[in-house]
Design a protein around this motif. Structure first.
Motif, mmCIF file in Angstrom:
data_model
loop_
_atom_site.group_PDB
_atom_site.id
_atom_site.type_symbol
_atom_site.label_atom_id
_atom_site.label_comp_id
_atom_site.label_asym_id
_atom_site.label_seq_id
_atom_site.Cartn_x
_atom_site.Cartn_y
_atom_site.Cartn_z
ATOM 1 N N MET A 1 0.491 -2.339 -8.220
ATOM 2 C CA MET A 1 1.024 -3.265 -7.203
ATOM 3 C C MET A 1 0.302 -2.459 -5.876
ATOM 4 S SD MET A 1 5.044 -3.861 -6.506
ATOM 5 C CE MET A 1 4.734 -5.458 -7.208
ATOM 6 N N SER A 2 0.134 -3.333 -5.004
ATOM 7 C CA SER A 2 -0.488 -2.868 -3.792
ATOM 8 C C SER A 2 -1.688 -2.101 -3.802
ATOM 9 C CB SER A 2 0.488 -2.323 -2.977
ATOM 10 O OG SER A 2 0.904 -1.133 -3.178
ATOM 11 N N LEU A 3 -2.545 -2.199 -4.744
ATOM 12 C CA LEU A 3 -3.870 -1.472 -5.100
ATOM 13 C C LEU A 3 -4.962 -1.796 -3.733
ATOM 14 C CD1 LEU A 3 -5.521 0.326 -6.773
ATOM 15 C CD2 LEU A 3 -6.371 -1.738 -7.987
ATOM 16 N N ILE A 4 -4.946 -2.812 -3.385
ATOM 17 C CA ILE A 4 -5.668 -3.336 -2.386
ATOM 18 C C ILE A 4 -5.110 -4.014 -1.480
ATOM 19 C CG2 ILE A 4 -7.820 -4.990 -2.046
ATOM 20 C CD1 ILE A 4 -8.607 -2.762 -4.042
ATOM 21 N N GLU A 5 -5.591 -3.483 -0.297
ATOM 22 C CA GLU A 5 -5.156 -4.049 1.125
ATOM 23 C C GLU A 5 -5.944 -5.007 1.619
ATOM 24 O OE1 GLU A 5 -2.192 -1.364 3.522
ATOM 25 O OE2 GLU A 5 -4.452 -0.772 3.432
ATOM 26 N N HIS A 6 -6.604 -6.056 0.976
ATOM 27 C CA HIS A 6 -7.632 -6.666 1.362
ATOM 28 C C HIS A 6 -7.022 -7.853 1.947
ATOM 29 C CE1 HIS A 6 -12.041 -7.995 1.600
ATOM 30 N NE2 HIS A 6 -11.700 -9.108 0.876
ATOM 31 N N GLN A 7 -6.951 -8.279 3.192
ATOM 32 C CA GLN A 7 -7.848 -8.003 4.264
ATOM 33 C C GLN A 7 -6.777 -7.401 5.284
ATOM 34 O OE1 GLN A 7 -10.078 -11.416 5.496
ATOM 35 N NE2 GLN A 7 -10.547 -11.788 3.506
ATOM 36 N N VAL A 8 -5.534 -7.201 5.288
ATOM 37 C CA VAL A 8 -4.849 -7.092 6.444
ATOM 38 C C VAL A 8 -3.947 -5.473 6.182
ATOM 39 C CG1 VAL A 8 -3.014 -7.486 8.043
ATOM 40 C CG2 VAL A 8 -4.317 -9.268 7.269
ATOM 41 N N PRO A 9 -4.422 -4.393 6.513
ATOM 42 C CA PRO A 9 -3.671 -3.269 6.084
ATOM 43 C C PRO A 9 -2.145 -3.416 6.692
ATOM 44 C CG PRO A 9 -5.687 -2.793 7.454
ATOM 45 C CD PRO A 9 -5.534 -4.167 7.506
ATOM 46 N N PHE A 10 -1.256 -2.707 6.157
ATOM 47 C CA PHE A 10 0.109 -2.754 6.290
ATOM 48 C C PHE A 10 0.774 -1.495 6.005
ATOM 49 C CE2 PHE A 10 0.298 -4.430 2.041
ATOM 50 C CZ PHE A 10 1.230 -4.054 1.502
ATOM 51 N N SER A 11 2.025 -1.538 6.745
ATOM 52 C CA SER A 11 3.135 -0.254 6.306
ATOM 53 C C SER A 11 4.273 -0.793 6.088
ATOM 54 C CB SER A 11 2.873 0.663 7.422
ATOM 55 O OG SER A 11 1.679 1.331 7.291
ATOM 56 N N ILE A 12 5.158 -0.324 5.360
ATOM 57 C CA ILE A 12 6.437 -0.556 5.121
ATOM 58 C C ILE A 12 7.400 0.530 5.964
ATOM 59 C CG2 ILE A 12 8.330 -1.050 3.602
ATOM 60 C CD1 ILE A 12 5.938 -1.681 1.476
ATOM 61 N N GLY A 13 8.568 -0.299 6.508
ATOM 62 C CA GLY A 13 9.303 0.597 7.414
ATOM 63 C C GLY A 13 10.303 1.443 6.065
ATOM 64 N N GLU A 14 10.596 2.558 6.285
ATOM 65 C CA GLU A 14 11.478 3.357 5.392
ATOM 66 C C GLU A 14 12.909 2.741 5.576
ATOM 67 O OE1 GLU A 14 11.929 5.745 2.724
ATOM 68 O OE2 GLU A 14 9.918 5.597 3.171
ATOM 69 N N SER A 15 13.648 2.633 4.328
ATOM 70 C CA SER A 15 14.869 2.233 4.151
ATOM 71 C C SER A 15 15.907 3.177 4.711
ATOM 72 C CB SER A 15 14.992 1.599 2.954
ATOM 73 O OG SER A 15 15.169 2.974 1.885
ATOM 74 N N VAL A 16 15.572 4.433 4.440
ATOM 75 C CA VAL A 16 16.721 5.364 4.874
ATOM 76 C C VAL A 16 16.747 5.727 6.223
ATOM 77 C CG1 VAL A 16 17.630 7.680 4.942
ATOM 78 C CG2 VAL A 16 16.743 6.403 2.522
ATOM 79 N N GLU A 94 0.753 6.697 -0.178
ATOM 80 C CA GLU A 94 1.922 6.593 0.129
ATOM 81 C C GLU A 94 2.513 5.158 0.032
ATOM 82 O OE1 GLU A 94 -0.270 7.732 2.490
ATOM 83 O OE2 GLU A 94 -0.191 9.739 1.873
ATOM 84 N N LEU A 95 1.888 4.277 0.476
ATOM 85 C CA LEU A 95 2.110 2.786 0.325
ATOM 86 C C LEU A 95 2.293 2.568 -1.068
ATOM 87 C CD1 LEU A 95 2.820 -0.136 1.750
ATOM 88 C CD2 LEU A 95 0.228 -0.329 1.780
ATOM 89 N N ARG A 96 1.217 2.750 -1.749
ATOM 90 C CA ARG A 96 1.375 2.351 -3.311
ATOM 91 C C ARG A 96 2.425 2.843 -3.990
ATOM 92 N NH1 ARG A 96 -2.889 4.715 -6.069
ATOM 93 N NH2 ARG A 96 -3.672 5.485 -4.342
ATOM 94 N N LEU A 97 2.771 4.148 -3.656
ATOM 95 C CA LEU A 97 3.977 4.646 -4.196
ATOM 96 C C LEU A 97 5.484 4.163 -3.934
ATOM 97 C CD1 LEU A 97 4.521 7.097 -6.353
ATOM 98 C CD2 LEU A 97 4.930 8.555 -4.315
ATOM 99 N N LEU A 98 5.483 3.981 -2.440
ATOM 100 C CA LEU A 98 6.618 3.258 -2.046
ATOM 101 C C LEU A 98 6.745 1.989 -2.787
ATOM 102 C CD1 LEU A 98 9.166 3.161 -0.229
ATOM 103 C CD2 LEU A 98 7.686 2.371 1.643
ATOM 104 N N MET A 99 5.700 1.132 -2.692
ATOM 105 C CA MET A 99 5.769 -0.261 -3.474
ATOM 106 C C MET A 99 6.370 -0.217 -4.819
ATOM 107 S SD MET A 99 3.082 -2.575 -1.394
ATOM 108 C CE MET A 99 3.931 -4.077 -2.403
#
Length: 164
Positions: A1-16, A94-99
């Motif tokens: 899940m979320s291996l590739i960020e092709h084409q738009v890089p993103f970050s997820i806000g932390e839930s806590v 970090e993104l892959r682990l969060l997803m």
């Protein structure tokens, strides 16, 4: 899940903490709950329910999928002849682990709704940071190997025996 960020890089806000990514990071912000809803809507949750419905008198277990490996070289991966991915297109660890954690939460909830025991990945199979240990990878970021399968089979059989 979320291996590739092709084409738009993103970050997820932390839930806590509700944190927003650094604005200088040149990454689009996606709220945690929005990503959680998206993953749930695009998963096979209904398939789980249908499988369990087909066997109404069975004992129900759901085995979690393994996390990805953290390190790998995209050049060694086969995305097909038309793939135009580069190492820069890989999502940050970090993104892959969060997803993966979001996906695990969704799958555990689905198992709970279907009165199934959720069997998570045994801690001995992952590193302290949550990624799959290198010894259990299939030499790509998303597939575990036979040793992983053998180890998880032991975990499954142990849990099945414990619930008899």
């Amino acid at each position: 899940m979320s291996l590739i960020e092709h084409q738009v890089p993103f970050s997820i806000g932390e839930s806590v903490s509700g944190s927003v990514p650094d604005p200088d990071a040149a990454r689009h912000f996606v709220p945690y709950k929005m990503m959680e809803d998206f993953i749930e809507q695009n998963s096979d949750i209904e398939l789980i329910a249908h499988i369990f419905e087909a066997f109404p008198d069975s004992r129900r277990f759901y085995v979690n999928v393994p996390p990805s490996a953290e390190t790998y070289e995209i050049e060694k991966m086969d995305f097909g002849k038309n793939a135009d991915f580069t190492q820069d297109d890989l999502a940050p660890s970090e993104l892959r682990l969060l997803m993966y954690k979001i996906q695990t939460k969704i799958l555990k909830c689905a198992a709970d709704r279907n009165n199934a025991d959720f069997i998570d990945i045994h801690e001995s199979l992952v590193r302290a940071d949550g990624f799959l240990r290198d010894a259990f990878t299939q030499h790509d970021p998303t597939h575990a190997n036979q040793d992983f399968g053998d180890a998880m089979l032991d975990v499954i059989l142990t849990q099945v025996e414990a619930t008899r």
